[in-house]
Design a protein around this motif. Structure first.
Motif, PDB file in Angstrom:
ATOM      1  N   ILE A 163     -38.692 -21.035 -36.012  1.00  0.00           N
ATOM      2  CA  ILE A 163     -38.526 -21.007 -34.518  1.00  0.00           C
ATOM      3  C   ILE A 163     -37.146 -19.966 -34.477  1.00  0.00           C
ATOM      4  N   ALA A 164     -35.978 -19.984 -35.706  1.00  0.00           N
ATOM      5  CA  ALA A 164     -34.956 -19.224 -35.729  1.00  0.00           C
ATOM      6  C   ALA A 164     -35.480 -17.663 -35.736  1.00  0.00           C
ATOM      7  N   ARG A 165     -36.412 -17.501 -36.460  1.00  0.00           N
ATOM      8  CA  ARG A 165     -36.824 -16.169 -36.644  1.00  0.00           C
ATOM      9  C   ARG A 165     -37.403 -15.590 -35.477  1.00  0.00           C
ATOM     10  N   THR A 166     -38.442 -16.499 -34.795  1.00  0.00           N
ATOM     11  CA  THR A 166     -38.914 -16.053 -33.559  1.00  0.00           C
ATOM     12  C   THR A 166     -37.870 -15.507 -32.442  1.00  0.00           C
ATOM     13  N   LYS A 167     -36.624 -16.332 -32.522  1.00  0.00           N
ATOM     14  CA  LYS A 167     -35.589 -15.921 -31.631  1.00  0.00           C
ATOM     15  C   LYS A 167     -35.015 -14.761 -32.005  1.00  0.00           C
ATOM     16  N   ALA A 168     -34.757 -14.400 -33.276  1.00  0.00           N
ATOM     17  CA  ALA A 168     -34.369 -13.026 -33.501  1.00  0.00           C
ATOM     18  C   ALA A 168     -35.313 -11.920 -33.464  1.00  0.00           C
ATOM     19  N   GLN A 169     -36.551 -12.160 -33.468  1.00  0.00           N
ATOM     20  CA  GLN A 169     -37.678 -11.168 -32.993  1.00  0.00           C
ATOM     21  C   GLN A 169     -37.589 -10.712 -31.463  1.00  0.00           C
ATOM     22  N   HIS A 170     -37.262 -11.917 -30.573  1.00  0.00           N
ATOM     23  CA  HIS A 170     -37.216 -11.656 -29.179  1.00  0.00           C
ATOM     24  C   HIS A 170     -35.501 -10.859 -29.020  1.00  0.00           C
ATOM     25  N   THR A 209     -38.936 -11.462 -19.451  1.00  0.00           N
ATOM     26  CA  THR A 209     -38.609 -12.965 -20.067  1.00  0.00           C
ATOM     27  C   THR A 209     -39.294 -13.243 -21.376  1.00  0.00           C
ATOM     28  N   MET A 210     -38.338 -13.463 -22.206  1.00  0.00           N
ATOM     29  CA  MET A 210     -38.981 -13.740 -23.696  1.00  0.00           C
ATOM     30  C   MET A 210     -38.875 -15.626 -23.801  1.00  0.00           C
ATOM     31  N   THR A 211     -40.020 -15.915 -24.283  1.00  0.00           N
ATOM     32  CA  THR A 211     -40.191 -17.228 -24.586  1.00  0.00           C
ATOM     33  C   THR A 211     -40.674 -17.789 -25.631  1.00  0.00           C
ATOM     34  N   PRO A 225     -48.156 -27.617 -30.578  1.00  0.00           N
ATOM     35  CA  PRO A 225     -47.705 -27.213 -28.999  1.00  0.00           C
ATOM     36  C   PRO A 225     -47.358 -28.820 -28.547  1.00  0.00           C
ATOM     37  N   ARG A 226     -46.009 -28.532 -27.946  1.00  0.00           N
ATOM     38  CA  ARG A 226     -45.663 -29.688 -27.058  1.00  0.00           C
ATOM     39  C   ARG A 226     -46.454 -30.017 -25.850  1.00  0.00           C
ATOM     40  N   ALA A 227     -47.140 -30.955 -25.683  1.00  0.00           N
ATOM     41  CA  ALA A 227     -48.412 -30.972 -24.941  1.00  0.00           C
ATOM     42  C   ALA A 227     -48.081 -30.533 -23.407  1.00  0.00           C
ATOM     43  N   THR A 228     -47.300 -31.145 -23.099  1.00  0.00           N
ATOM     44  CA  THR A 228     -47.131 -31.203 -21.370  1.00  0.00           C
ATOM     45  C   THR A 228     -46.275 -29.854 -21.229  1.00  0.00           C
ATOM     46  N   ASP A 229     -45.258 -29.632 -21.972  1.00  0.00           N
ATOM     47  CA  ASP A 229     -44.391 -28.406 -21.636  1.00  0.00           C
ATOM     48  C   ASP A 229     -45.265 -27.113 -22.019  1.00  0.00           C
ATOM     49  N   ALA A 230     -45.994 -27.061 -23.287  1.00  0.00           N
ATOM     50  CA  ALA A 230     -46.828 -25.895 -23.459  1.00  0.00           C
ATOM     51  C   ALA A 230     -47.816 -25.569 -22.386  1.00  0.00           C
ATOM     52  N   ALA A 231     -48.474 -26.748 -21.993  1.00  0.00           N
ATOM     53  CA  ALA A 231     -49.372 -26.511 -21.221  1.00  0.00           C
ATOM     54  C   ALA A 231     -49.041 -25.913 -19.761  1.00  0.00           C
ATOM     55  N   ALA A 259     -38.721 -23.887 -23.746  1.00  0.00           N
ATOM     56  CA  ALA A 259     -39.476 -22.652 -23.878  1.00  0.00           C
ATOM     57  C   ALA A 259     -38.453 -21.633 -24.374  1.00  0.00           C
ATOM     58  N   SER A 260     -37.118 -21.822 -24.360  1.00  0.00           N
ATOM     59  CA  SER A 260     -35.880 -21.198 -24.828  1.00  0.00           C
ATOM     60  C   SER A 260     -36.039 -19.606 -24.192  1.00  0.00           C
TER      61      SER A 260
END
Length: 558
Positions: A300-307, A368-370, A385-391, A538-539
């Motif tokens: 997850i941290a790596r994804t943030k760096a990619q954004h 917007t990056m999420t 996937p977090r069911a409600t938030d991802a949907a 979604a950060s």
């Protein structure tokens, strides 16, 4: 496939060069044959006179200035024609650089419905960006390490869905962590014909790339999100390095000195001083791959760096006037076409150029990056996937609602099927009980109650499925194929269910109504007001945020 605004014609510059060359040839011809009206041809006997005078005689020689003009025009015509041919050949050379693969190699019945046009006739664009960890070349092996994996099946370690709004005013990006567990659909390798059956258990999403290519990763995204993907672009390790060099470096920030390296040899090798550094080449790849050293050391941290990298790269490309330099542009074009694998709909430089023109219309502050909302799996080593938030996040993108909350689009707009509904008494409807939730047990007999409600409204073929108990936050009407979409919408309308809750799904064989946890009692459905705010999980990171800086784990400072 949704047709984007790209076009596949030869660039206009070529047509211009050929036209100029044609004009120059005509000019040369005019110079060689032109005689002013009413004058004798030198050496002739009047305008239509006969014999030619010999040089040295009393007749006049052809003026030297006219011969110079004639040959100048001829040389100019040849030069322009040569330039046009060279330009055309270079254009074809760049096209040949591009590697192309099919867009979607899953089952056609699993494809998400095409995006609908807005009132102005504009359609959104959805492009999947894929970063491959392939060790299929000596350079990729050297950059990626892990010598025992040379030439093994590649994995899609970076996956970002880029959504460009129909009116081109905003852009939303969703990253999926590479360790996400989900079901991968059936895919067929376009080169070998090998069929990969749908996964019967949860598999890591990055495995999709090794099941026939990027078209399987696209199919996986469409099955999960129900978002129609128009194009994909894929790059490998060496492509990232060469692109970063061609751009001239991308500024990134860390809040402390960092060295991504462990005593056991893990880590990307990234070594930076505190503050802002412009990374390029191998260092750019290290930034994008760093996990050990950033925040909690997770994907997850790596994804943030990619954004952060992507946002900074976009800002640099837009602000860097030196890219107007023809040599730099030529280098970037050469590098990009060699680095990219694209779907066949993006298989020419002209189409890529037109796509870039569409992307440039979006202001940086409206990007917007999420990250897909997630929860840890039971073993704590993977995510789901977090069911409600991802949907919810997928719905916002599917319905072209900006993730920055700055537009006025609403999700309540009605979408009418082009397939007319059958008569109510001929529509077969299966009703299932989905009232079970994480905090409440299912309401007994709920499917039967609503099935009888439908029969009372004239849907004589409505029946309750009492063998299945589901858990659905919202009541939903599902249908398996386009020929039943109109029927599903008719059922929803009869019950007062919003059209946004009518969804195509290959998990059903006919029109299926799932009574959700939002309709646990009564015979009148009241739709809850839609919340179109991007989930906090979604950060979200804004594309114009120049203060974003990665936090360094104190164990990885130097």
């Amino acid at each position: 496939m949704v047709r984007s605004s790209v076009r596949g014609e030869v660039p206009p510059v070529e047509a211009l060069d050929v036209a100029e060359a044609h004009d120059a040839v005509e000019a040369a011809d005019d110079v060689m044959s032109h005689t002013p009206r009413g004058q004798d041809v030198p050496g002739g006997g009047g305008r239509h006179g006969g014999g030619r005078r010999e040089a040295g005689g009393n007749g006049a020689r052809r003026p030297r200035g006219r011969r110079v003009l004639r040959w100048t025009a001829v040389v100019l015509a040849v030069a322009i024609l040569g330039t046009a041919c060279a330009g055309y050949l270079y254009y074809q050379h760049l096209n040949a650089n591009l590697k192309k693969e099919p867009l979607n190699i899953g089952d056609a019945k699993d494809r998400a419905a095409e995006s609908k046009a807005n009132a102005a006739g504009q359609k959104p664009l959805n492009i999947l960006l894929i970063g491959s960890d392939a060790r299929n070349t000596t350079e990729n092996q050297k950059l990626g390490g892990a010598k025992d994996t040379f030439n093994t099946a590649p994995r899609a370690d970076v996956q970002m869905l880029v959504h460009v709004s129909a009116d081109r005013t905003d852009m939303s990006v969703i990253s999926m962590p590479r360790d996400t567990l989900l079901q991968i659909p059936k895919c067929t390798d376009p080169d070998t014909g090998k069929v990969y059956a749908a996964s019967t258990s949860l598999a890591m999403t990055n495995d999709s790339l090794g099941r026939g290519g990027p078209g399987c990763t696209v199919a996986t995204w469409e099955k999960l999100t129900d978002i129609h993907i128009d194009h994909f672009m894929m790059v490998d390790f060496s492509g990232v390095v060469s692109m970063a060099d061609a751009i001239g470096g991308v500024p990134v920030c860390v809040d402390a000195d960092i060295y991504s390296h462990t005593s056991s040899g893990h880590g990307s090798g990234l070594r930076l001083k505190k503050g802002i550094t412009s990374v390029k080449g191998k260092q750019a790849l290290q930034w994008l791959r760093t996990r050990y050293g950033f925040e909690d050391g997770s994907d997850i941290a790596r994804t943030k760096a990619q954004h952060m990298y992507m946002n900074s790269m976009v800002r640099r490309l837009r602000a860097n006037a030196t890219l107007g330099n023809p040599d730099k542009l030529r280098k970037l074009a050469e590098t990009a076409t060699q680095a990219l694998t694209v779907d066949e709909g993006l298989g020419t430089v002209a189409k890529l150029y037109d796509l870039s023109s569409e992307l440039k219309k979006v202001p940086t502050e409206r990007i917007t990056m999420t990250t897909m909302p997630w929860v840890y799996s039971s073993d704590g080593n993977r995510v789901l996937p977090r069911a409600t938030d991802a949907a919810k996040l997928f719905r916002l993108v599917r319905e072209d609602i900006a993730l920055d909350g700055k537009d006025k689009k609403k999700s309540t707009k009605t979408r009418t099927s082009t397939d007319p509904a059958a008569a109510d008494d001929r529509i077969a409807v299966q009703v299932q009980n989905g009232t079970q939730s994480g905090t409440e047990a299912a309401v007994t007999g709920r499917a039967g109650t609503i099935a009888q409600l439908l029969v009372g409204k004239g849907f004589d073929q409505a029946v309750a499925d009492t063998s299945t108990l589901l858990s659905e936050d919202k009541t939903v009407v599902r249908y398996p194929s386009a020929d039943l979409e109109g029927d599903a919408q008719r059922v929803a309308k009869a019950l007062g269910v919003p059209s946004g809750l009518v969804k195509k799904s290959t998990d059903v064989s006919g029109v299926t109504l799932v009574v959700g946890a939002d309709w646990r009692s009564g015979t009148k459905y009241t739709a809850a007001e839609e919340d179109d705010r991007t989930p906090e999980s979604a950060s979200a990171l804004n594309g114009a945020d120049t203060k974003a800086c990665m936090h360094v784990d104190p164990d990885y400072t130097w």
